[in-house]
Scaffold this motif. Structure first.
Motif, PDB file in Angstrom:
ATOM      1  N   UNK A  47       1.145  10.003  -2.573  1.00  0.00           N
ATOM      2  CA  UNK A  47       0.266  10.428  -1.662  1.00  0.00           C
ATOM      3  C   UNK A  47       0.723  10.595  -0.199  1.00  0.00           C
ATOM      4  N   UNK A  48       1.962  10.425  -0.032  1.00  0.00           N
ATOM      5  CA  UNK A  48       2.713  10.039   1.448  1.00  0.00           C
ATOM      6  C   UNK A  48       2.273  11.182   2.162  1.00  0.00           C
TER       7      UNK A  48
ATOM      8  N   UNK B 258       0.827  -1.176  -0.061  1.00  0.00           N
ATOM      9  CA  UNK B 258       0.325  -0.010   0.048  1.00  0.00           C
ATOM     10  C   UNK B 258       0.728   1.411   0.102  1.00  0.00           C
ATOM     11  N   UNK B 259       1.798   1.221   0.789  1.00  0.00           N
ATOM     12  CA  UNK B 259       2.784   2.325   0.633  1.00  0.00           C
ATOM     13  C   UNK B 259       3.287   2.800  -0.863  1.00  0.00           C
ATOM     14  N   UNK B 260       3.774   1.768  -1.657  1.00  0.00           N
ATOM     15  CA  UNK B 260       4.039   1.805  -2.885  1.00  0.00           C
ATOM     16  C   UNK B 260       3.219   2.162  -3.734  1.00  0.00           C
ATOM     17  N   UNK B 261       1.722   1.650  -3.646  1.00  0.00           N
ATOM     18  CA  UNK B 261       0.775   2.250  -4.377  1.00  0.00           C
ATOM     19  C   UNK B 261       0.336   3.732  -3.878  1.00  0.00           C
TER      20      UNK B 261
ATOM     21  N   UNK C   6       9.091  10.621  10.204  1.00  0.00           N
ATOM     22  CA  UNK C   6      10.378  10.903   9.848  1.00  0.00           C
ATOM     23  C   UNK C   6      10.804  11.143   8.391  1.00  0.00           C
ATOM     24  N   UNK C   7       9.593  10.672   7.481  1.00  0.00           N
ATOM     25  CA  UNK C   7       9.881  11.099   6.067  1.00  0.00           C
ATOM     26  C   UNK C   7      10.610   9.973   5.276  1.00  0.00           C
ATOM     27  N   UNK C   8      10.628   8.750   5.736  1.00  0.00           N
ATOM     28  CA  UNK C   8      11.384   7.599   5.632  1.00  0.00           C
ATOM     29  C   UNK C   8      10.911   6.704   5.152  1.00  0.00           C
ATOM     30  N   UNK C   9       9.504   6.595   4.726  1.00  0.00           N
ATOM     31  CA  UNK C   9       8.781   5.844   4.050  1.00  0.00           C
ATOM     32  C   UNK C   9       9.131   5.136   2.921  1.00  0.00           C
ATOM     33  N   UNK C  10       9.329   3.612   2.947  1.00  0.00           N
ATOM     34  CA  UNK C  10      10.034   2.846   1.730  1.00  0.00           C
ATOM     35  C   UNK C  10       8.794   2.889   0.675  1.00  0.00           C
TER      36      UNK C  10
END
Length: 213
Positions: free
Chosen positions: A79-80, A72-75, A205-209
């Protein structure tokens, strides 16, 4: 020497009892293995600081919950910035996974509830039929001699006993599995919550893969 209908009742109840113990053994092994795996994953996840650490752990890379979160993070790569929306979508995926796990774990267990609720009545049918045969024997022989009524009464009592033998263990085992499955689902839910905390930290943190390794 029992009436053929009573024989069918007895055979059916014996098969039901065999099914109960088969489900007990198979489901016990399945739950024990699945819970051990989920417990190991949970114990590792709660000690991590980020989802990246989870993805780098060989024991967690194939975890369905980790895969759901990363997918879901990749999709949601574009929109992070909407952190709450991202977490809502991940929670939705986790809920669907938990529901699938519950369906898988309860597969076969509902048979126990059916056996527990119907076996006494099947046994009662055999009891009534056996008593009826005893009265038929009395009418035909015109005597209440024990040799005449004993076979029918014996059939009736045996049918009653087999109905209880099939029903009581199935009810006890069904209740046991209901508690075990609830505990297993709670473990999955706790692991999902721990992974969601990792995602929340990464969002802060702004470090989402958001890309493949």
């Amino acid at each position: 020497a029992a009436d053929w209908i009573v024989k069918l009742v007895m055979i059916g109840l014996l098969l039901a009892s065999l099914a109960t113990w088969t489900v007990f053994i198979a489901k016990t092994l399945e739950l024990r293995k699945a819970s051990a795996v989920k417990r190991q994953i949970h114990d590792v996840v709660i000690g991590l600081r980020s989802l990246g650490e989870a993805r780098g752990n060989p024991a967690l890379r194939t975890s369905p919950l980790i895969i759901e979160a990363v997918t879901d993070l990749k999709l949601s790569a574009d929109a992070i910035s909407d952190g709450e929306g991202v977490k809502e979508r991940i929670v939705s995926r986790f809920e669907r996974h938990e529901a699938a796990v519950a369906r898988q774990m309860t597969r076969g267990v509902n048979v126990l509830a059916t056996i527990g609720s119907t076996a006494p009545f099947v046994g009662l049918f055999g009891t009534v039929w056996g008593i009826m045969n005893a009265f038929v024997g009395i009418a035909e022989k015109q005597t209440t001699n024990l040799a005449v009524v004993a076979p029918g009464i014996a059939e009736a009592l045996l049918a009653t006993a087999l109905g209880l033998v099939a029903a009581i263990p199935s009810v006890v085992i069904y209740n046991h599995f209901s508690r075990q499955i609830a505990a297993h689902r709670a473990l999955v839910s706790d692991t999902a919550a721990a992974i969601l905390r990792l995602v929340s930290r990464d969002l802060s943190r702004g470090t989402v893969p958001t890309r493949e390794d």
